[in-house]
Write a protein that holds these residues in place. Structure first.
Motif, PDB file in Angstrom:
ATOM      1  N   UNK A  11      -0.698  -3.956  -9.495  1.00 16.57           N
ATOM      2  CA  UNK A  11      -1.474  -4.636  -8.458  1.00 16.57           C
ATOM      3  C   UNK A  11      -1.398  -4.044  -7.077  1.00 16.57           C
ATOM      4  N   UNK A  12      -0.806  -2.868  -6.943  1.00 21.51           N
ATOM      5  CA  UNK A  12      -0.659  -2.248  -5.636  1.00 21.51           C
ATOM      6  C   UNK A  12      -1.785  -1.257  -5.366  1.00 21.51           C
ATOM      7  N   UNK A  13      -2.052  -1.029  -4.116  1.00 26.68           N
ATOM      8  CA  UNK A  13      -2.980   0.026  -3.719  1.00 26.68           C
ATOM      9  C   UNK A  13      -2.193   1.329  -3.587  1.00 26.68           C
ATOM     10  N   UNK A  14      -2.779   2.417  -4.055  1.00 28.84           N
ATOM     11  CA  UNK A  14      -2.089   3.704  -4.044  1.00 28.84           C
ATOM     12  C   UNK A  14      -3.022   4.770  -3.482  1.00 28.84           C
ATOM     13  N   UNK A  16       0.854  -1.179   0.000  1.00 31.33           N
ATOM     14  CA  UNK A  16       0.000   0.000   0.000  1.00 31.33           C
ATOM     15  C   UNK A  16       0.896   1.238   0.000  1.00 31.33           C
ATOM     16  N   UNK A  17       0.899   1.934  -1.114  1.00 34.23           N
ATOM     17  CA  UNK A  17       1.729   3.114  -1.283  1.00 34.23           C
ATOM     18  C   UNK A  17       0.951   4.360  -0.894  1.00 34.23           C
ATOM     19  N   UNK A  18       1.556   5.193  -0.064  1.00 32.24           N
ATOM     20  CA  UNK A  18       1.007   6.507   0.259  1.00 32.24           C
ATOM     21  C   UNK A  18       1.995   7.529  -0.283  1.00 32.24           C
ATOM     22  N   UNK A  46      -1.976  -1.151   6.226  1.00 32.70           N
ATOM     23  CA  UNK A  46      -0.797  -1.810   6.777  1.00 32.70           C
ATOM     24  C   UNK A  46       0.161  -2.105   5.627  1.00 32.70           C
ATOM     25  N   UNK A  47       1.392  -2.473   5.970  1.00 30.97           N
ATOM     26  CA  UNK A  47       2.408  -2.737   4.953  1.00 30.97           C
ATOM     27  C   UNK A  47       2.574  -1.522   4.050  1.00 30.97           C
ATOM     28  N   UNK A  48       2.659  -0.345   4.682  1.00 30.04           N
ATOM     29  CA  UNK A  48       2.664   0.935   3.977  1.00 30.04           C
ATOM     30  C   UNK A  48       4.080   1.323   3.558  1.00 30.04           C
ATOM     31  N   UNK A  49       4.222   1.667   2.289  1.00 25.39           N
ATOM     32  CA  UNK A  49       5.412   2.359   1.806  1.00 25.39           C
ATOM     33  C   UNK A  49       5.035   3.826   1.715  1.00 25.39           C
ATOM     34  N   UNK A  50       5.624   4.628   2.575  1.00 23.91           N
ATOM     35  CA  UNK A  50       5.277   6.040   2.713  1.00 23.91           C
ATOM     36  C   UNK A  50       6.314   6.872   1.971  1.00 23.91           C
TER      37      UNK A  50
END
Length: 236
Positions: A28-31, A3-5, A69-73
């Motif tokens: 396939x990632x959430x953004x 999950x990319x923020x 969760x599992x966030x790439x910030x």
């Protein structure tokens, strides 16, 4: 799935991340691209009163409000300051921090504390002229940064004034940024070496440096290359 923020730099909104977000979503990632308070579609009356803590809260609100969760910030330029603070506050929701040619926070220091006296005087004049807001840049500011004419036009036309208090109020860290898993992306056309504070943090075993041969706005100049770097983090 990661999950990319994605948090844009000064004077920009979530729109700046459109090409990168599209690429990550296709993989396939959430953004979640964030527009910080007082900017872009969130500008308007009272924007001059938005402070540094509000920008930190904006980022945390997106993460906690969507139960991520599992966030790439990811923070670009100015937004490395609120991103680094938010990263230390979200606990086990964090997978990795990514600074994209950005400033990094230091406890008790503001975004502009490392600027020269002349640059700070220039900003003070800007904030007076802008009634407490940092005014958008003209086209010449973006010269020599690997940007197409259309990208420069987009930056000039869509940038909005930036709340001045967010630039001058100090960061408050709840956790040292050197303890967090971190990738720093240095855009080489904006200077070949990271700043001295970044170089110090890169001594941490939790930090890594990635170089990208483009200018300071890689989400617009080289979105495919930046997206590829972010996607590779998925297997790190």
């Amino acid at each position: 799935m990661v999950e990319f923020v994605l948090v844009p730099g000064a004077r920009l909104g979530a729109w700046a991340w459109e090409a990168v977000a599209e690429s990550l979503q296709s993989a396939g990632h959430a953004v979640y691209a964030v527009t910080l308070s007082g900017l872009a579609e969130r500008s308007g009356p009272g924007a001059d009163q938005v402070g540094q803590q509000q920008h930190v809260d904006d980022i945390i609100s997106v993460i906690e409000g969507n139960d991520l969760y599992d966030v790439v910030l990811v923070g670009h330029s100015y937004s490395g300051v609120p991103v680094g603070q938010a990263a230390g506050q979200i606990g086990d929701r964090l997978r990795r921090v990514v600074y994209v040619d950005s400033s990094i926070p230091a406890d008790g220091l503001s975004f502009v504390d490392s600027w020269s006296d002349d640059d700070r005087a220039w900003l003070e004049d800007q904030l007076i002229e802008g009634d407490g807001m940092w005014l958008p840049a003209e086209a010449e500011h973006f010269a020599g940064q690997d940007l197409s004419d259309s990208a420069v036009s987009l930056l000039v036309s869509r940038s909005t004034p930036h709340p001045g208090l967010t630039l001058t109020q100090p960061a408050r860290l709840t956790r040292p940024i050197g303890e967090l898993p971190t990738t720093y992306i240095k855009c080489l056309m904006a200077g070949h070496e990271p700043s001295a504070d970044v170089q110090r943090e890169l001594q941490s075993p939790h930090w890594e440096l990635v170089e990208l041969p483009t200018g300071h706005w890689p989400m617009l100049s080289q979105p495919a290359a930046l997206s590829e770097i972010l996607r590779r983090l998925d297997v790190a």
